[in-house]
Design a protein around this motif. Structure first.
Motif, PDB file in Angstrom:
ATOM      1  N   GLN A 110     102.009 124.597  -0.272  1.00  0.00           N
ATOM      2  CA  GLN A 110     101.906 123.242   0.267  1.00  0.00           C
ATOM      3  C   GLN A 110     100.623 123.040   1.073  1.00  0.00           C
ATOM      4  O   GLN A 110      99.980 122.004   0.990  1.00  0.00           O
ATOM      5  N   GLY A 111     100.233 124.050   1.869  1.00  0.00           N
ATOM      6  CA  GLY A 111      99.047 123.916   2.715  1.00  0.00           C
ATOM      7  C   GLY A 111      98.980 125.059   3.701  1.00  0.00           C
ATOM      8  O   GLY A 111      99.636 126.081   3.528  1.00  0.00           O
ATOM      9  N   ALA A 112      98.159 124.869   4.741  1.00  0.00           N
ATOM     10  CA  ALA A 112      98.005 125.897   5.774  1.00  0.00           C
ATOM     11  C   ALA A 112      98.869 125.502   6.966  1.00  0.00           C
ATOM     12  O   ALA A 112      98.678 124.441   7.563  1.00  0.00           O
ATOM     13  N   LEU A 113      99.818 126.372   7.303  1.00  0.00           N
ATOM     14  CA  LEU A 113     100.724 126.104   8.416  1.00  0.00           C
ATOM     15  C   LEU A 113     100.174 126.812   9.648  1.00  0.00           C
ATOM     16  O   LEU A 113      99.898 128.006   9.610  1.00  0.00           O
ATOM     17  N   PHE A 114      99.983 126.066  10.728  1.00  0.00           N
ATOM     18  CA  PHE A 114      99.430 126.688  11.937  1.00  0.00           C
ATOM     19  C   PHE A 114     100.106 126.110  13.170  1.00  0.00           C
ATOM     20  O   PHE A 114     100.807 125.103  13.114  1.00  0.00           O
ATOM     21  N   GLU A 115      99.842 126.782  14.282  1.00  0.00           N
ATOM     22  CA  GLU A 115     100.421 126.362  15.548  1.00  0.00           C
ATOM     23  C   GLU A 115      99.445 125.404  16.216  1.00  0.00           C
ATOM     24  O   GLU A 115      98.296 125.762  16.457  1.00  0.00           O
ATOM     25  N   SER A 116      99.891 124.193  16.491  1.00  0.00           N
ATOM     26  CA  SER A 116      99.001 123.223  17.119  1.00  0.00           C
ATOM     27  C   SER A 116      98.498 123.742  18.463  1.00  0.00           C
ATOM     28  O   SER A 116      99.297 124.149  19.302  1.00  0.00           O
ATOM     29  N   PRO A 117      97.181 123.741  18.681  1.00  0.00           N
ATOM     30  CA  PRO A 117      96.662 124.218  19.971  1.00  0.00           C
ATOM     31  C   PRO A 117      97.083 123.310  21.131  1.00  0.00           C
ATOM     32  O   PRO A 117      97.004 123.699  22.275  1.00  0.00           O
ATOM     33  N   PHE A 118      97.538 122.099  20.833  1.00  0.00           N
ATOM     34  CA  PHE A 118      97.950 121.169  21.895  1.00  0.00           C
ATOM     35  C   PHE A 118      99.427 121.321  22.246  1.00  0.00           C
ATOM     36  O   PHE A 118      99.789 121.484  23.399  1.00  0.00           O
ATOM     37  N   THR A 119     100.259 121.255  21.198  1.00  0.00           N
ATOM     38  CA  THR A 119     101.700 121.200  21.452  1.00  0.00           C
ATOM     39  C   THR A 119     102.405 122.514  21.185  1.00  0.00           C
ATOM     40  O   THR A 119     103.550 122.699  21.606  1.00  0.00           O
ATOM     41  N   GLY A 120     101.728 123.443  20.475  1.00  0.00           N
ATOM     42  CA  GLY A 120     102.386 124.681  20.103  1.00  0.00           C
ATOM     43  C   GLY A 120     103.336 124.500  18.926  1.00  0.00           C
ATOM     44  O   GLY A 120     103.959 125.456  18.477  1.00  0.00           O
ATOM     45  N   PRO A 154      90.537 143.995   0.782  1.00  0.00           N
ATOM     46  CA  PRO A 154      90.623 144.923  -0.350  1.00  0.00           C
ATOM     47  C   PRO A 154      91.703 144.512  -1.354  1.00  0.00           C
ATOM     48  O   PRO A 154      91.781 145.066  -2.450  1.00  0.00           O
ATOM     49  N   ASP A 155      92.518 143.503  -0.988  1.00  0.00           N
ATOM     50  CA  ASP A 155      93.688 143.121  -1.769  1.00  0.00           C
ATOM     51  C   ASP A 155      93.296 142.146  -2.881  1.00  0.00           C
ATOM     52  O   ASP A 155      93.234 140.938  -2.674  1.00  0.00           O
ATOM     53  N   ARG A 156      93.047 142.685  -4.083  1.00  0.00           N
ATOM     54  CA  ARG A 156      92.570 141.846  -5.182  1.00  0.00           C
ATOM     55  C   ARG A 156      93.595 140.785  -5.574  1.00  0.00           C
ATOM     56  O   ARG A 156      93.238 139.653  -5.916  1.00  0.00           O
ATOM     57  N   ALA A 157      94.875 141.135  -5.495  1.00  0.00           N
ATOM     58  CA  ALA A 157      95.920 140.176  -5.859  1.00  0.00           C
ATOM     59  C   ALA A 157      95.863 138.951  -4.935  1.00  0.00           C
ATOM     60  O   ALA A 157      96.031 137.812  -5.375  1.00  0.00           O
ATOM     61  N   ARG A 158      95.609 139.189  -3.648  1.00  0.00           N
ATOM     62  CA  ARG A 158      95.510 138.083  -2.686  1.00  0.00           C
ATOM     63  C   ARG A 158      94.263 137.228  -2.980  1.00  0.00           C
ATOM     64  O   ARG A 158      94.309 136.000  -2.893  1.00  0.00           O
ATOM     65  N   VAL A 159      93.144 137.882  -3.322  1.00  0.00           N
ATOM     66  CA  VAL A 159      91.918 137.147  -3.648  1.00  0.00           C
ATOM     67  C   VAL A 159      92.147 136.286  -4.888  1.00  0.00           C
ATOM     68  O   VAL A 159      91.727 135.124  -4.946  1.00  0.00           O
ATOM     69  N   GLU A 160      92.859 136.853  -5.858  1.00  0.00           N
ATOM     70  CA  GLU A 160      93.152 136.112  -7.094  1.00  0.00           C
ATOM     71  C   GLU A 160      94.059 134.915  -6.805  1.00  0.00           C
ATOM     72  O   GLU A 160      93.820 133.799  -7.278  1.00  0.00           O
ATOM     73  N   GLU A 161      95.089 135.152  -5.997  1.00  0.00           N
ATOM     74  CA  GLU A 161      96.002 134.068  -5.631  1.00  0.00           C
ATOM     75  C   GLU A 161      95.240 132.940  -4.919  1.00  0.00           C
ATOM     76  O   GLU A 161      95.423 131.757  -5.220  1.00  0.00           O
ATOM     77  N   ALA A 162      94.368 133.312  -3.989  1.00  0.00           N
ATOM     78  CA  ALA A 162      93.604 132.316  -3.221  1.00  0.00           C
ATOM     79  C   ALA A 162      92.671 131.531  -4.134  1.00  0.00           C
ATOM     80  O   ALA A 162      92.508 130.312  -3.982  1.00  0.00           O
ATOM     81  N   MET A 163      92.072 132.226  -5.107  1.00  0.00           N
ATOM     82  CA  MET A 163      91.163 131.558  -6.040  1.00  0.00           C
ATOM     83  C   MET A 163      91.933 130.544  -6.886  1.00  0.00           C
ATOM     84  O   MET A 163      91.544 129.377  -7.002  1.00  0.00           O
ATOM     85  N   GLU A 164      93.059 130.978  -7.465  1.00  0.00           N
ATOM     86  CA  GLU A 164      93.846 130.070  -8.310  1.00  0.00           C
ATOM     87  C   GLU A 164      94.399 128.900  -7.490  1.00  0.00           C
ATOM     88  O   GLU A 164      94.427 127.764  -7.951  1.00  0.00           O
ATOM     89  N   ARG A 165      94.828 129.191  -6.255  1.00  0.00           N
ATOM     90  CA  ARG A 165      95.352 128.116  -5.403  1.00  0.00           C
ATOM     91  C   ARG A 165      94.243 127.134  -5.035  1.00  0.00           C
ATOM     92  O   ARG A 165      94.479 125.925  -4.980  1.00  0.00           O
ATOM     93  N   VAL A 167      91.854 126.211  -6.888  1.00  0.00           N
ATOM     94  CA  VAL A 167      91.707 125.300  -8.038  1.00  0.00           C
ATOM     95  C   VAL A 167      92.818 124.240  -8.001  1.00  0.00           C
ATOM     96  O   VAL A 167      92.558 123.048  -8.173  1.00  0.00           O
ATOM     97  N   ARG A 168      94.054 124.677  -7.722  1.00  0.00           N
ATOM     98  CA  ARG A 168      95.161 123.707  -7.655  1.00  0.00           C
ATOM     99  C   ARG A 168      94.961 122.725  -6.502  1.00  0.00           C
ATOM    100  O   ARG A 168      95.225 121.532  -6.628  1.00  0.00           O
ATOM    101  N   TRP A 169      94.470 123.230  -5.375  1.00  0.00           N
ATOM    102  CA  TRP A 169      94.222 122.350  -4.224  1.00  0.00           C
ATOM    103  C   TRP A 169      93.067 121.393  -4.519  1.00  0.00           C
ATOM    104  O   TRP A 169      93.068 120.260  -4.041  1.00  0.00           O
ATOM    105  N   LEU A 170      92.091 121.863  -5.307  1.00  0.00           N
ATOM    106  CA  LEU A 170      91.004 120.954  -5.707  1.00  0.00           C
ATOM    107  C   LEU A 170      91.590 119.771  -6.473  1.00  0.00           C
ATOM    108  O   LEU A 170      91.229 118.616  -6.231  1.00  0.00           O
ATOM    109  N   ASP A 171      92.518 120.052  -7.391  1.00  0.00           N
ATOM    110  CA  ASP A 171      93.147 118.967  -8.151  1.00  0.00           C
ATOM    111  C   ASP A 171      93.872 117.978  -7.229  1.00  0.00           C
ATOM    112  O   ASP A 171      93.791 116.768  -7.425  1.00  0.00           O
ATOM    113  N   ARG A 172      94.547 118.498  -6.222  1.00  0.00           N
ATOM    114  CA  ARG A 172      95.241 117.604  -5.280  1.00  0.00           C
ATOM    115  C   ARG A 172      94.234 116.782  -4.473  1.00  0.00           C
ATOM    116  O   ARG A 172      94.459 115.592  -4.213  1.00  0.00           O
TER     117      ARG A 172
END
Ligand code: ZN
Length: 412
Positions: A110-120, A154-165, A167-172
């Motif tokens: 869906q996206g990047a989930l993070f903790e708001s620096p303002f509200t936590g 060093p995690d090629r699977a993670r690099v591959e996942e990020a690359m493919e994602r 592309v999908r995020w570019l489409d969105r």
């Protein structure tokens, strides 16, 4: 929509000169974009930037979204009006800062989930939200949200996942942007990912080039994270070779003079980095003979300007190295003076490259620049290798300068 015209190509290397016309005027390429994290460049006003001849700067979406926030920027009529900047502006997606600055960032489809620096509170940055924030800021160039992983992973699977994602995020991003009504004045750039793996890069390039009609330019992302420079330039070369001729190519996060000129020779048109302005605040002035560390005691009695040939306000006024030595870390005026000088230095490096490409003398320009810049230190081996790959041999003929195995940074 942006207008991009290639005006000249180097006969030896892959360098080119082009003209990028955006809503806030013409920017000649290749160019270096100073980074204004929060509105103005640290220590300079928008008017000063404009008076230095800069026509394209980068604003960080993450910082603008935190302060002043999208609502105030929207009411101000966008970041141009808010900061009194009349030239072109590029905003990043906010993703990179999120990953590097925010604790507990979690990437989901869906996206990047993070903790708001303002509200936590947990907050989600989606590709659509990134587009929406960048639309409110009003940059002439906006960047897709990408899934960023460190180039050292060093995690090629993670690099591959990020690359493919990515592309999908570019489409969105494309879907959201093309339905926003903003695509007439704001131009979306794609970001090629795939880490240091040439096969993953190739797959990303193939998929993103297929979307060429929906993007105004392409960035090469995921580099400058501490990887070997010989790997760095090979990935840049691979991407620049495959990216379409009729779109600008932007290499993210590079700012050392040698990196800029190597990338230009490999076919890159745009670059950005906080380095020249950040290093200025620490007292390092950039010159054609290498960086000058003004904090060193040897400058206490040096009454010459930083560079007598430099047309910047600091040097042309004759501000002495001695003055800068005495106050550099104490007075904001000194940081300000060196910042202006460094921005003009970056512009001269790139302006010199443009002139040389137009005149058909770019290989000579490279040899002269590197000979002056590395006279005492030696050529970085990776620069020799990279430029050889596009037909320029730094060691050709009268080469008294040795080769250095280091990365190239030279602090005197
Ligand atoms: Zn200067």
């Amino acid at each position: 929509m942006a207008k991009f015209e290639v005006l000249a190509k180097c006969h030896t290397t892959r360098a080119r000169v082009s003209r990028l016309t955006l809503s806030h005027g013409i920017t000649p390429l290749p160019t270096f974009m100073p980074v204004a994290t929060q509105a103005a460049i640290k220590g300079l006003t928008a008017q000063q930037m404009e008076s230095l001849g800069v026509t394209l700067i980068l604003n960080n979406t993450y910082h603008l979204n935190l302060r002043p926030g999208v609502q105030i920027l929207g009411e101000a009529g966008g970041a141009h009006k808010f900061q009194g900047w009349h030239k072109n502006l590029l905003t990043d997606s906010g993703g990179f800062q999120l990953v590097s600055l925010s604790k507990f960032t979690k990437i989901t489809e869906q996206g990047a989930l993070f903790e708001s620096p303002f509200t936590g509170e947990p907050t989600m940055l989606t590709p659509e939200e990134s587009m929406s924030i960048q639309h409110a800021i009003g940059g002439d160039i906006i960047m897709q949200l990408d899934d960023v992983v460190s180039s050292m992973t060093p995690d090629r699977a993670r690099v591959e996942e990020a690359m493919e994602r990515s592309v999908r995020w570019l489409d969105r991003c494309i879907t959201y942007h093309n339905n926003s009504g903003k695509q007439t004045t704001q131009n979306l750039f794609a970001i090629v990912q795939g880490g240091l793996d040439s096969e993953l890069r190739d797959r990303c390039l193939t998929q993103m080039i297929e979307r060429k009609n929906d993007v105004a330019g392409f960035a090469i992302g995921g580099l400058s994270g501490g990887e070997e420079k010989d790997v760095f330039w090979r990935i840049v070369k691979q991407c620049a070779e495959r990216l379409p001729d009729d779109r600008p190519r932007y290499c993210m996060g590079i700012g050392f003079a040698e990196d800029l000129l190597v990338c230009v020779a490999l076919g890159v048109d745009m670059a950005d980095c906080v380095f020249p302005t950040r290093t200025a605040r620490f007292g390092v002035a950039l010159t054609h003979r290498g960086p000058v560390n003004l904090r060193l005691a040897k400058y206490a009695y040096d009454f010459e300007p930083i560079d007598p040939d430099c047309p910047c306000p600091t040097c042309s006024a004759g501000t002495s190295r001695a003055m800068l030595y005495h106050v550099i870390t104490r007075e904001t005026a000194a940081a300000h003076a060196v910042t202006m000088h460094n921005i003009v230095f970056q512009a001269r490096v790139m302006g010199g490259a443009r002139d040389a490409i137009l005149n058909g003398t770019f290989p000579d320009y490279l040899r002269t620049f590197f000979a002056n810049y590395f006279a005492d230190f030696g050529y970085p081996q990776w620069c020799v290798n990279a430029l050889r790959s596009v037909g320029v041999d730094l060691l050709e003929g009268d080469s008294k300068i040795k080769v250095n195995k280091g990365t190239g940074a030279k602090w005197e």
